[in-house]
Design a protein around this motif. Structure first.
Motif, PDB file in Angstrom:
ATOM      1  N   ILE A  58     -15.288  25.616  76.962  1.00  0.00           N
ATOM      2  CA  ILE A  58     -16.428  24.925  77.580  1.00  0.00           C
ATOM      3  C   ILE A  58     -17.380  24.896  76.549  1.00  0.00           C
ATOM      4  O   ILE A  58     -18.257  23.608  76.653  1.00  0.00           O
ATOM      5  CB  ILE A  58     -17.070  25.906  78.752  1.00  0.00           C
ATOM      6  CG1 ILE A  58     -16.288  25.945  80.188  1.00  0.00           C
ATOM      7  CG2 ILE A  58     -18.580  25.470  79.059  1.00  0.00           C
ATOM      8  CD1 ILE A  58     -16.823  27.004  80.773  1.00  0.00           C
ATOM      9  N   ARG A  59     -17.539  25.669  75.465  1.00  0.00           N
ATOM     10  CA  ARG A  59     -18.420  25.478  74.374  1.00  0.00           C
ATOM     11  C   ARG A  59     -18.321  24.188  73.448  1.00  0.00           C
ATOM     12  O   ARG A  59     -18.949  23.192  73.122  1.00  0.00           O
ATOM     13  CB  ARG A  59     -18.629  26.669  73.336  1.00  0.00           C
ATOM     14  CG  ARG A  59     -19.377  26.527  72.368  1.00  0.00           C
ATOM     15  CD  ARG A  59     -19.279  27.782  71.411  1.00  0.00           C
ATOM     16  NE  ARG A  59     -18.332  27.461  70.641  1.00  0.00           N
ATOM     17  CZ  ARG A  59     -18.094  26.702  69.502  1.00  0.00           C
ATOM     18  NH1 ARG A  59     -19.336  25.977  68.986  1.00  0.00           N
ATOM     19  NH2 ARG A  59     -17.171  26.553  68.616  1.00  0.00           N
ATOM     20  N   GLY A  98     -25.027  37.464  69.470  1.00  0.00           N
ATOM     21  CA  GLY A  98     -25.339  36.972  67.819  1.00  0.00           C
ATOM     22  C   GLY A  98     -23.957  36.398  67.223  1.00  0.00           C
ATOM     23  O   GLY A  98     -24.050  35.530  66.610  1.00  0.00           O
ATOM     24  N   TRP A  99     -22.893  36.859  67.546  1.00  0.00           N
ATOM     25  CA  TRP A  99     -21.570  36.664  67.116  1.00  0.00           C
ATOM     26  C   TRP A  99     -21.282  35.190  67.448  1.00  0.00           C
ATOM     27  O   TRP A  99     -20.732  34.505  66.781  1.00  0.00           O
ATOM     28  CB  TRP A  99     -20.607  37.312  67.147  1.00  0.00           C
ATOM     29  CG  TRP A  99     -20.735  38.705  66.227  1.00  0.00           C
ATOM     30  CD1 TRP A  99     -21.093  40.074  66.575  1.00  0.00           C
ATOM     31  CD2 TRP A  99     -20.611  38.825  64.849  1.00  0.00           C
ATOM     32  NE1 TRP A  99     -21.136  40.751  65.460  1.00  0.00           N
ATOM     33  CE2 TRP A  99     -21.042  40.018  64.204  1.00  0.00           C
ATOM     34  CE3 TRP A  99     -20.154  37.563  64.083  1.00  0.00           C
ATOM     35  CZ2 TRP A  99     -20.943  40.249  62.974  1.00  0.00           C
ATOM     36  CZ3 TRP A  99     -20.390  38.121  62.601  1.00  0.00           C
ATOM     37  CH2 TRP A  99     -20.666  39.534  62.279  1.00  0.00           C
ATOM     38  N   GLN A 100     -21.879  34.815  68.944  1.00  0.00           N
ATOM     39  CA  GLN A 100     -21.459  33.653  69.338  1.00  0.00           C
ATOM     40  C   GLN A 100     -22.197  32.582  68.693  1.00  0.00           C
ATOM     41  O   GLN A 100     -21.547  31.483  68.443  1.00  0.00           O
ATOM     42  CB  GLN A 100     -21.795  33.367  70.956  1.00  0.00           C
ATOM     43  CG  GLN A 100     -20.611  34.204  71.790  1.00  0.00           C
ATOM     44  CD  GLN A 100     -21.209  34.237  73.305  1.00  0.00           C
ATOM     45  OE1 GLN A 100     -22.341  34.423  73.355  1.00  0.00           O
ATOM     46  NE2 GLN A 100     -20.204  34.314  74.156  1.00  0.00           N
ATOM     47  N   ALA A 101     -23.404  33.106  68.183  1.00  0.00           N
ATOM     48  CA  ALA A 101     -24.223  32.142  67.432  1.00  0.00           C
ATOM     49  C   ALA A 101     -23.591  31.814  65.932  1.00  0.00           C
ATOM     50  O   ALA A 101     -23.631  30.753  65.507  1.00  0.00           O
ATOM     51  CB  ALA A 101     -25.692  32.622  67.539  1.00  0.00           C
ATOM     52  N   VAL A 102     -23.060  32.807  65.594  1.00  0.00           N
ATOM     53  CA  VAL A 102     -22.588  32.666  64.037  1.00  0.00           C
ATOM     54  C   VAL A 102     -21.109  31.908  64.266  1.00  0.00           C
ATOM     55  O   VAL A 102     -21.129  30.991  63.512  1.00  0.00           O
ATOM     56  CB  VAL A 102     -21.997  34.155  63.795  1.00  0.00           C
ATOM     57  CG1 VAL A 102     -21.156  33.947  62.604  1.00  0.00           C
ATOM     58  CG2 VAL A 102     -23.211  34.871  63.374  1.00  0.00           C
ATOM     59  N   LEU A 150     -18.794  18.306  72.435  1.00  0.00           N
ATOM     60  CA  LEU A 150     -18.478  17.125  72.363  1.00  0.00           C
ATOM     61  C   LEU A 150     -19.489  16.105  73.272  1.00  0.00           C
ATOM     62  O   LEU A 150     -19.860  14.964  72.742  1.00  0.00           O
ATOM     63  CB  LEU A 150     -16.863  17.017  73.093  1.00  0.00           C
ATOM     64  CG  LEU A 150     -16.004  17.172  72.136  1.00  0.00           C
ATOM     65  CD1 LEU A 150     -14.680  17.388  72.892  1.00  0.00           C
ATOM     66  CD2 LEU A 150     -15.747  16.081  70.976  1.00  0.00           C
ATOM     67  N   HIS A 151     -19.861  16.914  74.404  1.00  0.00           N
ATOM     68  CA  HIS A 151     -20.695  15.848  75.112  1.00  0.00           C
ATOM     69  C   HIS A 151     -22.142  15.482  74.482  1.00  0.00           C
ATOM     70  O   HIS A 151     -22.744  14.607  74.550  1.00  0.00           O
ATOM     71  CB  HIS A 151     -21.004  16.475  76.387  1.00  0.00           C
ATOM     72  CG  HIS A 151     -21.892  15.889  77.400  1.00  0.00           C
ATOM     73  ND1 HIS A 151     -21.744  14.750  77.864  1.00  0.00           N
ATOM     74  CD2 HIS A 151     -23.089  16.204  77.947  1.00  0.00           C
ATOM     75  CE1 HIS A 151     -22.744  14.333  78.796  1.00  0.00           C
ATOM     76  NE2 HIS A 151     -23.307  15.131  78.807  1.00  0.00           N
ATOM     77  N   ARG A 152     -22.475  16.476  73.379  1.00  0.00           N
ATOM     78  CA  ARG A 152     -23.785  16.360  72.757  1.00  0.00           C
ATOM     79  C   ARG A 152     -23.714  15.173  71.757  1.00  0.00           C
ATOM     80  O   ARG A 152     -24.352  14.361  71.558  1.00  0.00           O
ATOM     81  CB  ARG A 152     -24.184  17.695  72.285  1.00  0.00           C
ATOM     82  CG  ARG A 152     -25.629  17.492  71.446  1.00  0.00           C
ATOM     83  CD  ARG A 152     -25.774  18.913  70.664  1.00  0.00           C
ATOM     84  NE  ARG A 152     -24.917  19.365  69.471  1.00  0.00           N
ATOM     85  CZ  ARG A 152     -24.968  18.728  68.328  1.00  0.00           C
ATOM     86  NH1 ARG A 152     -26.130  18.061  68.211  1.00  0.00           N
ATOM     87  NH2 ARG A 152     -24.156  19.198  67.441  1.00  0.00           N
ATOM     88  N   LEU A 153     -22.211  15.440  71.145  1.00  0.00           N
ATOM     89  CA  LEU A 153     -22.049  14.228  70.127  1.00  0.00           C
ATOM     90  C   LEU A 153     -21.830  12.940  70.525  1.00  0.00           C
ATOM     91  O   LEU A 153     -22.051  11.930  69.752  1.00  0.00           O
ATOM     92  CB  LEU A 153     -21.034  15.042  69.104  1.00  0.00           C
ATOM     93  CG  LEU A 153     -21.185  16.259  68.660  1.00  0.00           C
ATOM     94  CD1 LEU A 153     -19.713  16.815  67.986  1.00  0.00           C
ATOM     95  CD2 LEU A 153     -22.115  16.157  67.468  1.00  0.00           C
ATOM     96  N   VAL A 154     -21.238  12.754  72.018  1.00  0.00           N
ATOM     97  CA  VAL A 154     -20.801  11.718  72.353  1.00  0.00           C
ATOM     98  C   VAL A 154     -21.063  11.548  73.712  1.00  0.00           C
ATOM     99  O   VAL A 154     -20.390  11.261  74.819  1.00  0.00           O
ATOM    100  CB  VAL A 154     -18.890  11.221  72.297  1.00  0.00           C
ATOM    101  CG1 VAL A 154     -18.736   9.991  72.298  1.00  0.00           C
ATOM    102  CG2 VAL A 154     -18.438  12.100  71.104  1.00  0.00           C
ATOM    103  N   LEU A 179     -11.206  32.439  76.052  1.00  0.00           N
ATOM    104  CA  LEU A 179     -10.545  30.875  75.902  1.00  0.00           C
ATOM    105  C   LEU A 179     -11.216  30.127  76.668  1.00  0.00           C
ATOM    106  O   LEU A 179     -11.767  28.704  76.315  1.00  0.00           O
ATOM    107  CB  LEU A 179      -9.102  31.015  75.920  1.00  0.00           C
ATOM    108  CG  LEU A 179      -8.228  31.479  74.940  1.00  0.00           C
ATOM    109  CD1 LEU A 179      -6.761  31.291  75.256  1.00  0.00           C
ATOM    110  CD2 LEU A 179      -8.545  31.027  73.648  1.00  0.00           C
ATOM    111  N   THR A 180     -11.634  30.451  77.925  1.00  0.00           N
ATOM    112  CA  THR A 180     -12.574  29.477  78.964  1.00  0.00           C
ATOM    113  C   THR A 180     -13.792  29.389  78.164  1.00  0.00           C
ATOM    114  O   THR A 180     -14.387  28.086  78.255  1.00  0.00           O
ATOM    115  CB  THR A 180     -12.374  30.053  80.271  1.00  0.00           C
ATOM    116  OG1 THR A 180     -13.016  31.285  80.289  1.00  0.00           O
ATOM    117  CG2 THR A 180     -11.085  30.104  80.874  1.00  0.00           C
TER     118      THR A 180
END
Length: 402
Positions: free
Chosen positions: A206-207, A3-7, A212-216, A201-202
Motif C-alpha cells: 500500500i505504501r 520512526g523506522w517506517q519513516a526511515v 506511485l499515485h503521488r508520482l503518477v 507485506l500488505t
C-alpha cells in the motif's frame, strides 16, 4: 507512522544520492543496507540524529569507500575513475524521481517476477534480506542469492540509473504495478506457512502504491491499484478469527472493516473510472467496492459484480478472472450455471492443478445440494494448498457436510 517506517521511506532517496554520485548500483545498494543495519544498532542507544537522511548518506558513502579501497589493489584505476565520475548535469534528482526510477530499475524485464519482488522490497522498501526471506518463507541465504543474481542481471543488461524512454514507460509501469500487486497478494493470503496474513507485506504494498499515485497522479490504473489494495485490506481485521483461522467474506463481521480505507478506495476508483480508459485494476477495485459497500452479505449486488467481471474478462482474460466470474454467475443464475463455467476451466493447464479451482467447485456443489461431492472437493483442495490456515478452513467446510 513509526520512526523506522519513516526511515524506510528515505531509502530510495539515500540510494539515489549514492548511485548518482558513484554509479555502481549493486555496490551502492549494499552500502545502504549496511547503513540501515548500523542505524538499527546505534540509534536506539545513542539517540536519533537530527538529520537521519544525511546520517544514512554519510555512513553508506563511507561503507562504499571502504569497499572501493579494499578492491583498489586489483582495480585501482577503474575504481578511481568511477569515483571521479561527476554527477549528471542539473544535480541530484528529487527523492520522488529517485523512487520512480528505482521502481523501474528493480522491475527490469531481464528479471524474473520473484526477483523483481525481492529487489523492490529491498532497494525501494528498505527491508533487509532476512525480513524478505521470512516473509516468503525461504532461507536467508536463498533470498540473498536471488537478490544478488537480480543485481548482476541488471548490470549485465546495461541498465542505468535513469527512467526508461517515454515510449517504454507505459509498458514498464505495468510491470511495476504487477510487482506491487504480487507483494500485496502474498501478504494478504500467504501462499504457504502457518499465517494467513503477513501484514508487513500488505502495508509495504500500500505504501508503494501510494508513492506511485503521488508520482503518477494522472494514471487511472495506478489509482485503480491503490484503490483495490485499500478496499481489499479494509476487510483484513475481520478476515481471521482469534485463533488465526480464515473467515470467508460472507461470514465476516463487517463492523470490523476499516471504513476510512473503504471511503478512500471508493473515491479513488470512482475518479479513475470517470476520467480515462478503463483497465483491469480499476475494474477489480470497482468489484471490491461493491462488496465493501454492501452492509450485509445478503444484499450484495451480484448482478453488478457479474457485469464487472464480464468486462474484466474481456479487458484482461485469464483463468483466475473466469474462476471469480463463475462464482458471480452462480450467485445470479444458480450454481449449475457456475459449475458449467468451471468445467471449461478444468482443461486450462494454468489453473487446473490449483486448489482454488477445487475449492470453488466444492462451494458451488455445496450450494447445489450435492454435499457428498462438495465434501470430497473440499478435502481434495485441502491436500493441494500449502497454506495451513486455508487447509484448516477447507477441512472445516468438509466436516460441516458430514
Amino acid at each position: 507512522m513509526t520512526g523506522w517506517q519513516a526511515v524506510r521511506r528515505l531509502v530510495p532517496e539515500v540510494l539515489g544520492v549514492l548511485v548518482r554520485r558513484y554509479g555502481l548500483f549493486d555496490a551502492c545498494e549494499d552500502a545502504v543496507q549496511e547503513a540501515l543495519a548500523a542505524a538499527a544498532a546505534q540509534w536506539p542507544v545513542a539517540g536519533w540524529p537530527e538529520n537521519p537522511r544525511a546520517w544514512l548518506v554519510t555512513v553508506a558513502s563511507r561503507r562504499l569507500a571502504d569497499q572501493v579501497r579494499s578492491d583498489a589493489a586489483r582495480r585501482r584505476r577503474e575504481e578511481a575513475d568511477a569515483l571521479r565520475t561527476p554527477p549528471p548535469a542539473g544535480g541530484e534528482a528529487e527523492a520522488g524521481d529517485d523512487t520512480l526510477t528505482l521502481l523501474f530499475l528493480c522491475c527490469h524485464p531481464a528479471l524474473t517476477p520473484s526477483s523483481q519482488v525481492a529487489l523492490t522490497l529491498r532497494a525501494v522498501g528498505g527491508l533487509s534480506t532476512a525480513e524478505i526471506a521470512r516473509a516468503f518463507l525461504v532461507p536467508e541465504a536463498t533470498m540473498a542469492q536471488r537478490i544478488s543474481r537480480a543485481k548482476h542481471r541488471i548490470k549485465a543488461a546495461g541498465a542505468g540509473f535513469e527512467l526508461p524512454p517515454p515510449a517504454e514507460q507505459a509498458a514498464r509501469l505495468g510491470v511495476v504495478l504487477h510487482v506491487v500487486y504480487l507483494v500485496f497478494n502474498e501478504g494478504y493470503t500467504a501462499t504457504s506457512g502457518t499465517r494467513l496474513v503477513r501484514a508487513e507485506l500488505t502495508a509495504e504494498a500500500i505504501r508503494l502504491a501510494r508513492e506511485l499515485h503521488r508520482l503518477v497522479p494522472g494514471d487511472g490504473e495506478v489509482a485503480g491499484l491503490l484503490a483495490l489494495l485499500l478496499l481489499t485490506d479494509a476487510r483484513r481485521p475481520a478476515r481471521t478469527a482469534p485463533d488465526g483461522s480464515l473467515v470467508p467474506l460472507s461470514e465476516q463481521d463487517r463492523t470490523l472493516w476499516d471504513t476510512g480505507a473503504i471511503a478512500e478506495g471508493v473515491a479513488l476508483v470512482t475518479g479513475a473510472l470517470s476520467s480515462g480508459p478503463i483497465g483491469p485494476y480499476q475494474l477489480q477495485a470497482a468489484i471490491a467496492a461493491v462488496h465493501d459497500e454492501a452492509p450485509t452479505a445478503g444484499v450484495t449486488d451480484w448482478r453488478q459484480i457479474l457485469a464487472l467481471y464480464t468486462v474484466l474478462e474481456r479487458v484482461a482474460p485469464n483463468p483466475a478472472v473466469t474462476l471469480n466470474r463463475a462464482v458471480a454467475v452462480a450467485e445470479v443464475h444458480g450454481p449449475a450455471a457456475g459449475l458449467a463455467l468451471l468445467d471449461a476451466l478444468s482443461a486450462d493447464e494454468r489453473i487446473s492443478a490449483s486448489h482454488h479451482l477445487l475449492s470453488v467447485r466444492a462451494h458451488l456443489l455445496e450450494l447445489a445440494g450435492d454435499h457428498e461431492a462438495a465434501r470430497a472437493g473440499y478435502r481434495a483442495a485441502a491436500r493441494r494448498t500449502t497454506s495451513e490456515p486455508e487447509r484448516r478452513h477447507l477441512l472445516t467446510r468438509a466436516a460441516r457436510l458430514e
